[in-house]
Design an enzyme around this catalytic site. Sequence first.
Site: not given
Length: 175
Positions: A45-46, A100-101, A104, A132, A153-154, A160, A166
Amino acid sequence: MTENYGQTVKVLFTEDDIKHEVNQLGKRISFDYRDKDLLVIGVLKGSFVFMADLVRQIDLPFELDFIKLHSYKGVSSSGNVNFDLDISYDLEGKDILIVEDILDTGKTLKKIYKSFSQRNARSIKSAVLLDKTSRRTENICADYRCFEIPDNFVVGYGLDFDERFRALPYIAKLD
Ligand code: IMP
Ligand code: MG
């Protein structure tokens, strides 16, 4: 510092910062894909907020769709990535841009590349809102990115923490 869901968050990128980067990215994509058959695929969902803003800056005819993979629980990744929602139609000749959000460890994007590369697409590239780099365990990088961030962590702008935050219009660090 602002307060959300009873938690203090520190804004890293404002609405204006994001808008500027997303507009620039839209311009680059519009240029790079001018002679291609673009299919933009958002990773739920990001990416939903980033995707909505980005596609409205693409000045080309294109198609869009979504996929979904098993997501994070809390702040640490299980490392196990599986499709919850996939694309079932033929991708032959398509120039795919995965949206993509955040990149990582790279496990999610790697899984997506592996799956799509078996389906005759003409090209596969990726656009990420956040990168990241220091957390990467897989040998993968994004073709386009808006911001590189350290190992924090953002949340916000689609991202989320346990399904909260969100809808924040900015990107913030959890305290
Ligand atoms: P990767 O497979 O380790 O690259 O993880 C990618 C996914 O982890 C992203 O699509 C996010 O859903 C989630 N994720 C990683 N870091 C963060 C973060 O700082 N905030 C929110 N979600 C994150
Ligand atoms: Mg995600």
